[in-house]
Design a protein around this motif. Structure first.
Motif, mmCIF file in Angstrom:
data_model
loop_
_atom_site.group_PDB
_atom_site.id
_atom_site.type_symbol
_atom_site.label_atom_id
_atom_site.label_comp_id
_atom_site.label_asym_id
_atom_site.label_seq_id
_atom_site.Cartn_x
_atom_site.Cartn_y
_atom_site.Cartn_z
ATOM 1 N N ALA A 65 22.462 59.259 -53.611
ATOM 2 C CA ALA A 65 23.060 60.377 -52.869
ATOM 3 C C ALA A 65 24.469 60.684 -53.378
ATOM 4 O O ALA A 65 25.262 59.777 -53.625
ATOM 5 C CB ALA A 65 23.093 60.050 -51.383
ATOM 6 N N GLY A 66 24.756 61.968 -53.565
ATOM 7 C CA GLY A 66 26.084 62.393 -53.980
ATOM 8 C C GLY A 66 26.333 62.325 -55.477
ATOM 9 O O GLY A 66 27.443 62.603 -55.920
ATOM 10 N N ARG A 67 25.317 61.974 -56.270
ATOM 11 C CA ARG A 67 25.488 61.868 -57.729
ATOM 12 C C ARG A 67 24.587 62.858 -58.453
ATOM 13 O O ARG A 67 23.539 63.237 -57.945
ATOM 14 C CB ARG A 67 25.164 60.454 -58.209
ATOM 15 C CG ARG A 67 26.144 59.417 -57.700
ATOM 16 C CD ARG A 67 25.712 58.016 -58.142
ATOM 17 N NE ARG A 67 26.592 57.012 -57.600
ATOM 18 C CZ ARG A 67 27.512 56.361 -58.306
ATOM 19 N NH1 ARG A 67 27.661 56.610 -59.579
ATOM 20 N NH2 ARG A 67 28.275 55.457 -57.732
ATOM 21 N N SER A 88 29.135 60.316 -59.938
ATOM 22 C CA SER A 88 29.678 61.130 -58.856
ATOM 23 C C SER A 88 30.776 62.005 -59.456
ATOM 24 O O SER A 88 31.467 61.604 -60.390
ATOM 25 C CB SER A 88 30.226 60.244 -57.732
ATOM 26 O OG SER A 88 31.235 59.411 -58.221
ATOM 27 N N VAL A 93 30.107 69.013 -53.642
ATOM 28 C CA VAL A 93 29.318 68.849 -52.426
ATOM 29 C C VAL A 93 27.895 69.308 -52.724
ATOM 30 O O VAL A 93 27.677 70.457 -53.133
ATOM 31 C CB VAL A 93 29.913 69.674 -51.260
ATOM 32 C CG1 VAL A 93 29.063 69.518 -50.007
ATOM 33 C CG2 VAL A 93 31.359 69.266 -51.002
ATOM 34 N N THR A 120 19.042 65.996 -60.713
ATOM 35 C CA THR A 120 19.251 64.768 -59.937
ATOM 36 C C THR A 120 18.026 63.870 -59.911
ATOM 37 O O THR A 120 18.060 62.803 -59.297
ATOM 38 C CB THR A 120 19.660 65.091 -58.481
ATOM 39 O OG1 THR A 120 18.661 65.936 -57.897
ATOM 40 C CG2 THR A 120 21.021 65.757 -58.425
ATOM 41 N N SER A 139 24.426 72.841 -55.373
ATOM 42 C CA SER A 139 25.822 72.535 -55.069
ATOM 43 C C SER A 139 26.325 73.583 -54.095
ATOM 44 O O SER A 139 26.147 74.780 -54.304
ATOM 45 C CB SER A 139 26.665 72.562 -56.339
ATOM 46 O OG SER A 139 28.024 72.476 -56.008
#
Length: 191
Positions: A65-67, A88, A93, A120, A139
């Protein structure tokens, strides 16, 4: 199956991880994701994480998550095993994710994420990972600048990593069973 040289490399990395756990700048295993210190100048303090491997008989792999993906690697006959190098990005976001249609060298031979999406995840189907699908994640606060395609990479080559400040948005392939892969990489345009 993994080549013996890659298996020896993985076994050596596991031993090194045991011997260097907790030592700054050394690789370690955390929740099944390899974490190591990224030594590129723009991310000297940002850890990167390799996903596990995917293949036609294995589950898809996705970045934590978040990468988002900044690199990719393949192994085995005709790149039958694939994994992603996930990083990251400070301030980025991420929102919803979705999967592309399958592609192979027999048809359109590529897929790319939309201008506000980043790579991702990756999935394989068919012998030697002949068919590929990409997970693209939107994003919320940025888009991609115009991108460039990398040279083609295969299991005979070292892993691919996008140039500093650029991240993966697409994959194309040539050769039997998508053996040679090229990666679309773009810089971030902040909204």
């Amino acid at each position: 199956m993994m080549t013996s040289s890659k298996l020896n490399l993985l076994l050596g990395a596991a031993l090194a991880s045991l011997l260097t756990a907790g030592v700054p700048g050394c690789a370690l295993e955390q929740d099944g994701v390899e974490i190591e210190q990224d030594v590129t100048p723009d991310a000297a303090l940002t850890p990167k994480a390799w996903t596990g491997w995917t293949a036609d008989d294995l589950a898809p792999v996705t970045c934590p998550a978040g990468r988002i993906a900044r690199g990719a690697d393949c192994d085995g006959s005709a790149c039958e095993y694939l994994r992603l190098d996930c990083v990251s990005v400070s301030g980025l976001v991420l929102g919803e994710s979705g999967w592309t249609d399958w592609f192979s060298e027999e048809d359109a031979a590529y897929r790319k994420c939309a201008a506000d999406e980043w790579l991702t995840g990756i999935a394989c189907d068919g012998g030697d990972c002949d068919n590929i699908s990409l997970q693209c994640t939107r994003s919320v606060n940025a888009a991609a600048n115009a991108g460039s395609w990398s040279a083609y990479y295969s299991e005979e080559d070292s892993y691919y990593r996008a140039p500093s400040g650029r991240y993966l948005r697409g994959v194309r392939c040539t050769g039997g069973d998508c053996d040679n892969m090229s990666y679309l990489h773009s810089s971030i345009r902040w909204d």
